[in-house]
Scaffold this active site. Sequence first.
Site, mmCIF file in Angstrom:
data_model
loop_
_atom_site.group_PDB
_atom_site.id
_atom_site.type_symbol
_atom_site.label_atom_id
_atom_site.label_comp_id
_atom_site.label_asym_id
_atom_site.label_seq_id
_atom_site.Cartn_x
_atom_site.Cartn_y
_atom_site.Cartn_z
ATOM 1 N N ASN A 1 1.096 -54.693 -19.197
ATOM 2 C CA ASN A 1 2.086 -53.655 -18.888
ATOM 3 C C ASN A 1 3.454 -54.288 -18.627
ATOM 4 O OD1 ASN A 1 0.714 -54.656 -16.564
ATOM 5 N ND2 ASN A 1 1.444 -52.945 -15.302
ATOM 6 N N GLU B 1 -2.030 -51.138 -22.851
ATOM 7 C CA GLU B 1 -2.711 -50.658 -24.052
ATOM 8 C C GLU B 1 -1.703 -50.424 -25.175
ATOM 9 O OE1 GLU B 1 -2.863 -49.501 -20.985
ATOM 10 O OE2 GLU B 1 -4.752 -48.465 -20.537
HETATM 11 ZN ZN LIG Z 1 -0.817 -46.011 -20.284
#
Ligand SMILES: [Zn+2]
Lengths: 157, 157, 157, 157
Positions: free
Chosen positions: A52, A65
Amino acid sequence: MSTPTFSIELTDRDRLIKAAFEAKEFAYSRYSNFRVGAALLTTTGEIIKGANIENASYGGTICAERTAFVKAVSEGKRSFTGLAVVTDVKSAISPCGMCRQVIREFCSQAMPILLVPADYEQRLAEGVADGGVKETCIGELLPDSFGPEDLDRPRTQ
Amino acid sequence: MSTPTFSIELTDRDRLIKAAFEAKEFAYSRYSNFRVGAALLTTTGEIIKGANIENASYGGTICAERTAFVKAVSEGKRSFTGLAVVTDVKSAISPCGMCRQVIREFCSQAMPILLVPADYEQRLAEGVADGGVKETCIGELLPDSFGPEDLDRPRTQ
Amino acid sequence: MSTPTFSIELTDRDRLIKAAFEAKEFAYSRYSNFRVGAALLTTTGEIIKGANIENASYGGTICAERTAFVKAVSEGKRSFTGLAVVTDVKSAISPCGMCRQVIREFCSQAMPILLVPADYEQRLAEGVADGGVKETCIGELLPDSFGPEDLDRPRTQ
Amino acid sequence: MSTPTFSIELTDRDRLIKAAFEAKEFAYSRYSNFRVGAALLTTTGEIIKGANIENASYGGTICAERTAFVKAVSEGKRSFTGLAVVTDVKSAISPCGMCRQVIREFCSQAMPILLVPADYEQRLAEGVADGGVKETCIGELLPDSFGPEDLDRPRTQ
Ligand SMILES: [Zn+2]
Ligand SMILES: [Zn+2]
Ligand SMILES: [Zn+2]
Ligand SMILES: [Zn+2]
């Protein structure tokens, strides 16, 4: 004790989960202090890692993701056979809705998604055969999804 | 023909669906030409309307559902009992993952979400009791969701 | 002491800044604890208020400025003459890039944008004629911007 | 004809621009049909490529510039000396506001950003020394920016 059967072949499953843990190390989670790692397996056996990457605007944040997906697709890889996601939490944490929508764009409904607890290695060592991994797929995580084909449907106006 | 039982009281259901159709008229869908209208019902019986507001950057686009939610919440309304969504397509179109995540932030798992086909009025006129509306909820649309409480879970690091 | 000349007529300027302060009260800033209020003035003299509405996914967060814009546009208001933004910080805080891009979609390059310090009222009381407000515009905040017309330019492929 | 002086050393500049063109080939621009390629130069001379990866939800779209940044940062690279961006348009196209905000998070105000026209090679061949590249920086593209330090400022509440 018998070995469980996994939908991703065991060697790949191991590599994929390890890669998600490695990916987490590069999280830029300055605002949430919530690190996430993701790893994506291609049909040719390659693994692409994502973390992230947060932003001061909050809205500009891109999850692990989605990082993995844009990395892969921007290198011409669009065919995937598995995704693993791990955080620093000792339970399986599920992708957010934005990530589910991006997964939806590129993956089959049934492609295995492995939600890996932070203490996976310890659980394996303790004899938990699947290490506490929760396996799901986008068909389960984003049922009745909106997708590319909806934009092509005939309209009344 | 017997009247079906709806989870939102019939008068409110009618108002809510009509409001979603009205909302759609103000869509700013310059890039997709895909108009969406949404209407949100508060516990006090108020209705807040939203439309999709697109952006040249694509990523800056905000959907109808999220427009309705930020309108409501920015006016101090955080307690909702129903949502209706309509497009120009003659079938029930489902919210995208981003919108599901925003709905998740403010609504109960079981709050009714009505996916309304563009030809709803015509179907009613033809005697289809529910007008072809598909009823769902965020518990169904975003199972095993990521949410605020996940950020508070104890972490290994 | 002479009154300064403002690009927004004084009465409207006052109303607009007051509205931005009121808007801030409804911020849903659970994750950043950084409240923002915005107020948008239409050509017909109406004011639309927005606050930041955050999301557990971080990326799903919508800022105060964008909230005000999608509220307005989803009610058919697309013609604006001023925007005011205020936070809890005692200096003028500027919109993020995502908001600048949304402002760009709907406003002229020169439309006044007022960045209001949290202690505006106190500064006025102390005799600071403009209350410490910093006035700018999207031409200044997003120079050489990407916009709708770029998508229409002839392409080599 | 004398060679112009560039802020990025000529060899790196060439590599960076070529990489942006290569990156564009992998754009997933199904909805806009507007391909964008980006290339990011690290302080150690590495180049990371990005392309725009669109999404049926529109809002889930991630631009080429942001793709390059999340790729780099998720691999532990956070120190950059240049960015090049190219599209299929024969003029320099500028990053959107969202991308400017992400660039802002990781780059210095003065780091060179090269906006490359689609016919760059042809212009070079015709003797245009800089190939029509427009050089800018985030200090110019996002003046008076919102940034990480703003979230740390003392607040009145
Ligand atoms: Zn997410
Ligand atoms: Zn949506
Ligand atoms: Zn913003
Ligand atoms: Zn962009």
